[in-house]
Design an enzyme around this catalytic site. Structure first.
Site, mmCIF file in Angstrom:
data_model
loop_
_atom_site.group_PDB
_atom_site.id
_atom_site.type_symbol
_atom_site.label_atom_id
_atom_site.label_comp_id
_atom_site.label_asym_id
_atom_site.label_seq_id
_atom_site.Cartn_x
_atom_site.Cartn_y
_atom_site.Cartn_z
ATOM 1 N N GLY A 31 7.158 19.566 -7.000
ATOM 2 C CA GLY A 31 5.788 20.009 -7.234
ATOM 3 C C GLY A 31 5.623 20.963 -8.390
ATOM 4 C CB CYS A 240 -13.192 -6.703 5.185
ATOM 5 S SG CYS A 240 -14.205 -8.186 5.054
ATOM 6 C CB CYS A 244 -7.717 -11.213 0.618
ATOM 7 S SG CYS A 244 -7.670 -9.419 0.849
ATOM 8 C CB CYS A 264 -8.119 -5.727 -2.724
ATOM 9 S SG CYS A 264 -7.921 -6.243 -1.025
ATOM 10 C CB CYS A 270 -6.358 -8.724 -3.411
ATOM 11 S SG CYS A 270 -7.886 -9.546 -2.963
#
Lengths: 277, 356, 183
Positions: A31, A240, A244, A264, A270
């Site tokens: 980090g 959705c 797909c 997607c 996808c």
């Protein structure tokens, strides 16, 4: 003046060693943003030169490369970068996330869970998480040295009290290994949960700002949240992918002649969902 | 239903590049030499901002970029990235430069004289005063003096220096910093800041220096010595150690005098001086750079310390053309994932707001 | 005589192993030796003009110095320290960086032989890069472990270690690794 013969991976050996040195220290300091003498590339600053430098410094003949931008392999900048890397290394390329050993990405973590033999390399515009609250380099370094992130918390508090939540949508600050707070690059909050305890090695390159940082595998990564608030990710409930059918993935809102649609963001994911269907 | 075709990206890029090249076709009829001597100042800017002295590649970059100097400097800088550094040349003493032009605003006359040299300073900028293309041959060969060995011309400030009237800054560095090989951290070594400015973008340096001149800093400095000329580059052979003259480059150097202040060393009052330097002939840049050097190292007067131009953080991170140009243009890249995330936060905040 | 081209190829493969070794502490990685030495191979990976090194051992470092241009430095100043065998005396001296710049810390590379591993200490390690915990034997003694833990006690200050074996195996221990001696 003679034309330079392009060496493997474009850079001369000293340039690679400088990038490699910073990368190793980054892994030892999860980090923490390690400064390095970033080289100019034939691709413009701000267009992925940091991620590109890491990829070219670590890549070997045995690797298989995937490059995505906004989750998409076909995005113009991803194509350009992938073509350049292949032209100076001759490595195999792939669209399939599970087959790649090196994945260079801008603004998304792939939907497919990563494995131990993979390295994810992020393109980073702002490596310094404190940029929004403190632009001075010396003061930034002091704040990290003291693990003093008070100014960030104040920013989060002000937004939360006014709007119910932080207005930070991407580049949400995360704390790594209970120590440094870090900018995860402009990935959406949706992808933040994928950063921690990941089997893959994650490297972050900022070419213009000249910093490299890392999240080692299996490392704790926690977004900065108040104890009485949940970390809220983007809400795609009820939606959705229209192509797909996938749910539980990050969706792009696309405006076409036929109206507003959702697909997607991760195009490979996808494609493979669609094949299975 | 249509979606982003995976293959579409590659074709689109290829066509775009071809289209770009085709609209610039006519530039191929301009020779390297025409650019190097006729578009001299563009060539010089490209070399300085590309941070590599190469007239031929600067000319080629000019053609490839269609005259976009930022793009052209980018080509040169990217090329420089592929060059390995094999050593450090000998210091250049600006007093040893073959002078083509040298003026001082600080004094009416100076040792060595005020040499105007080639300058557009006193040209009346009217289109109607342009003569036809068929010019008479020059009366004399101006460059013949450059073939003589250089006469050492001391800075016009030399006598002030000899009288110990000018502040000498502490030099804590044993070797010049190389920002292309190491990353400088605050407090920034002066040589790192100078290097960043020497390869910095003229407009950016000009903008910040202008703030200083107009009141956000030490007002109205005086040019002590501005010179244009040819500098010899001497390099020590890495194994034999013998000195080799590897070339001659055009340079611009400028010393600017500011106000006086109490020298922390001995408490005496002395004058502050700033220095600017770059590849090629670029007086605007050298003057601006000297004013910024002055502003950053002498902040005791008036708004001095709080001024934009006095802050090394501002200068170090915001004058590089390749960085600022690249990042500014990167906003053209797709940002739809982050924008989508922005919209989600916006919607949620909106609902929260409406609920109040 | 290795061509520059071959050395660069070796460097990138060995670097990748080093990266994996540090990112996954305790997992053994493969190394290609240079001039028959895994230690010189690591020197070739890490050293260049902008970093300094310290080495007082028996190998011929001159060619590495010439190829890489890395200046030699005192043990307390060096960016990279190389050792022919695991010894704890330099642990105290090596630089640990500062809280503002913890990356300005040393990396130590120890070569070891079969006898060091045979006499080595069984440990349990955990931390970033390790899933849960891993048990292994380190080619060092308990004094070494004690000194290393002390050295790396105040994160982010610390040093990072690599061990290279006589049969070209590589192990990495970043300062983030928690080491416990198994009784």
């Amino acid at each position: 003046m003679t034309e330079n013969r392009i060496t493997y991976g474009f850079f001369d050996e000293d340039a690679k060693k400088e990038i490699r040195r910073a990368t190793l220290k980054a892994v030892a300091l999860p980090g923490y943003i390690v400064p390095f003498a970033s080289r100019e590339m034939p691709i413009a600053r701000g267009w992925g030169t940091g991620g590109l430098q890491i990829t070219l410094a670590i890549i070997t003949e045995d690797d298989t490369l995937k490059v995505i931008d906004q989750g998409c392999d076909g995005s113009v900048n991803a194509v350009n970068i992938r073509d350049f890397i292949v032209s100076v290394t001759g490595v195999d390329e792939t669209l399939a996330t599970p087959e790649a050993t090196i994945i260079q990405t801008r603004h998304r973590v792939p939907e497919y869970p990563l494995r131990e033999k993979q390295t994810l390399i992020y393109q980073v515009p702002y490596p310094e998480v404190l940029t929004t609250v403190e632009p001075d380099t010396a003061r930034q370094k002091q704040m990290h040295a003291n693990i003093d992130y008070a100014k960030l918390w104040v920013l989060l508090y002000e937004d939360t009290s006014q709007y119910g939540d932080s207005r930070i949508s991407s580049r949400y600050p995360v704390q790594v290994n209970d120590h440094y707070v870090m900018d995860p690059s402009p990935i959406p909050k949706f992808d933040i949960p994928k950063l921690g305890d990941n089997p893959a090695l994650q490297l972050f390159g900022a070419g213009r700002e000249k910093r490299i940082y890392a999240i080692p595998p299996y490392t704790k990564v926690a977004p900065l949240t108040f104890s009485d608030r949940d970390f809220a990710i983007e809400d795609f409930s009820g939606r959705c992918c229209e192509r797909c059918g996938a749910t539980g993935v990050y969706l792009d809102e696309v405006h076409l002649d036929t109206g507003v649609h959702f697909f997607c963001s991760d195009t490979y994911h996808c494609d493979s969902c669609k094949e299975e269907a | 239903m249509s979606y982003v075709a995976i293959k579409g990206g590659t074709d689109a890029i290829r066509q775009s590049k071809t289209f770009f090249r085709r609209q610039l076709e006519e530039v191929e009829s301009i020779s390297d030499q025409a650019i190097i001597s006729g578009l001299r100042f563009s060539c010089d800017r490209i070399m300085a901002e590309g941070a590599l002295y190469t007239e031929k590649l600067a000319a080629r970059a000019m053609r490839l970029s269609g005259g976009d100097l930022l793009e052209a400097a980018f080509y040169v800088r990217a090329h420089r990235s592929t060059c390995q550094r094999i050593g450090t040349a000998a210091d250049i003493d600006t007093a040893d430069v073959h002078i083509l032009r040298r003026i001082s605003s600080a004094f009416k006359d100076i040792e060595g004289g005020q040499i105007l040299g080639p300058s557009c300073d006193y040209v009346i900028r009217l289109f109607s005063s342009m003569r036809a293309a068929s010019a008479e041959p020059p009366e004399e060969d101006f460059t013949s003096s450059l073939k003589q060995p250089a006469i050492r011309v001391e800075s016009a400030l030399a006598s002030l220096r000899a009288d110990d009237r000018i502040i000498l800054l502490d030099n804590t560095e044993s070797e010049p910093f190389d920002v292309s090989r190491s990353y400088p951290l605050p407090p920034y070594p002066r040589s790192a800041v100078m290097q960043i400015m020497a390869r910095g973008e003229t407009g950016s340096l000009l903008g910040f220096a202008y703030t200083s001149m107009r009141g956000y800093g030490d007002v109205h400095p005086t040019i002590g010595d501005l010179r244009l000329g040819m500098a010899d580059i001497i390099f020590s052979h890495p194994f034999s150690g013998g000195k080799v003259h590897i070339g001659t480059i055009r340079i611009t150097a400028c010393e600017t005098v500011g106000s006086f202040s109490r020298d922390p060393g001995d408490g005496k009052l002395r004058l502050s001086v700033g220095f600017g330097f770059c590849f090629g002939f670029n007086e605007t840049k050298a003057i601006a750079m000297s004013i910024l050097d002055l502003a950053m190292n002498h902040t005791g007067y008036s708004v001095g310390g709080h001024a934009i131009a006095a802050n090394p953080e501002i200068v170090v991170h915001h004058v590089d053309a390749i960085e600022s140009m690249g990042f500014t243009n990167h906003f053209k890249l797709p940002h739809y994932v982050t924008f989508q995330a922005d919209l989600h936060v916006f919607e949620r905040a909106g609902k929260n707001n409406d609920g109040k | 005589m290795k061509r520059v081209h071959d050395i660069e190829n070796m460097n990138r493969n060995n670097f990748r192993s080093s990266l994996e070794a540090l990112a996954r502490p305790g997992e053994i990685q493969a190394l290609q030796p240079l001039f028959n030495s895994p230690l010189l191979a690591m020197a070739s990976v890490f050293l260049y003009a902008e970093v300094s090194h310290h080495y007082n051992g028996g190998l011929d470092f001159d060619l590495i110095r010439a190829l890489c241009g890395s200046p030699a430095a005192e043990a307390g100043e060096a960016d990279y320290l190389f050792f022919d065998e695991p010894a704890s005396n330099m642990l105290k001296t090596a630089k640990t960086g500062t809280v503002e710049s913890p990356e300005k810390s040393a990396t130590l590379v120890f070569a070891y032989a079969p006898e060091h591993l045979q006499a080595g200490v069984p440990v349990c390690i955990s931390g970033p890069g390790i899933r849960g915990a891993t048990e292994l034997t380190l080619p060092v003694d308990t004094t070494f472990i004690g000194l290393l833990r002390e050295k790396n006690e105040h994160f982010p200050l610390g040093v990072d270690l690599f061990f290279v074996s006589w049969h070209n195996q590589l192990l990495g221990l970043p300062r983030t690794t928690y080491i416990e001696v198994v009784q």
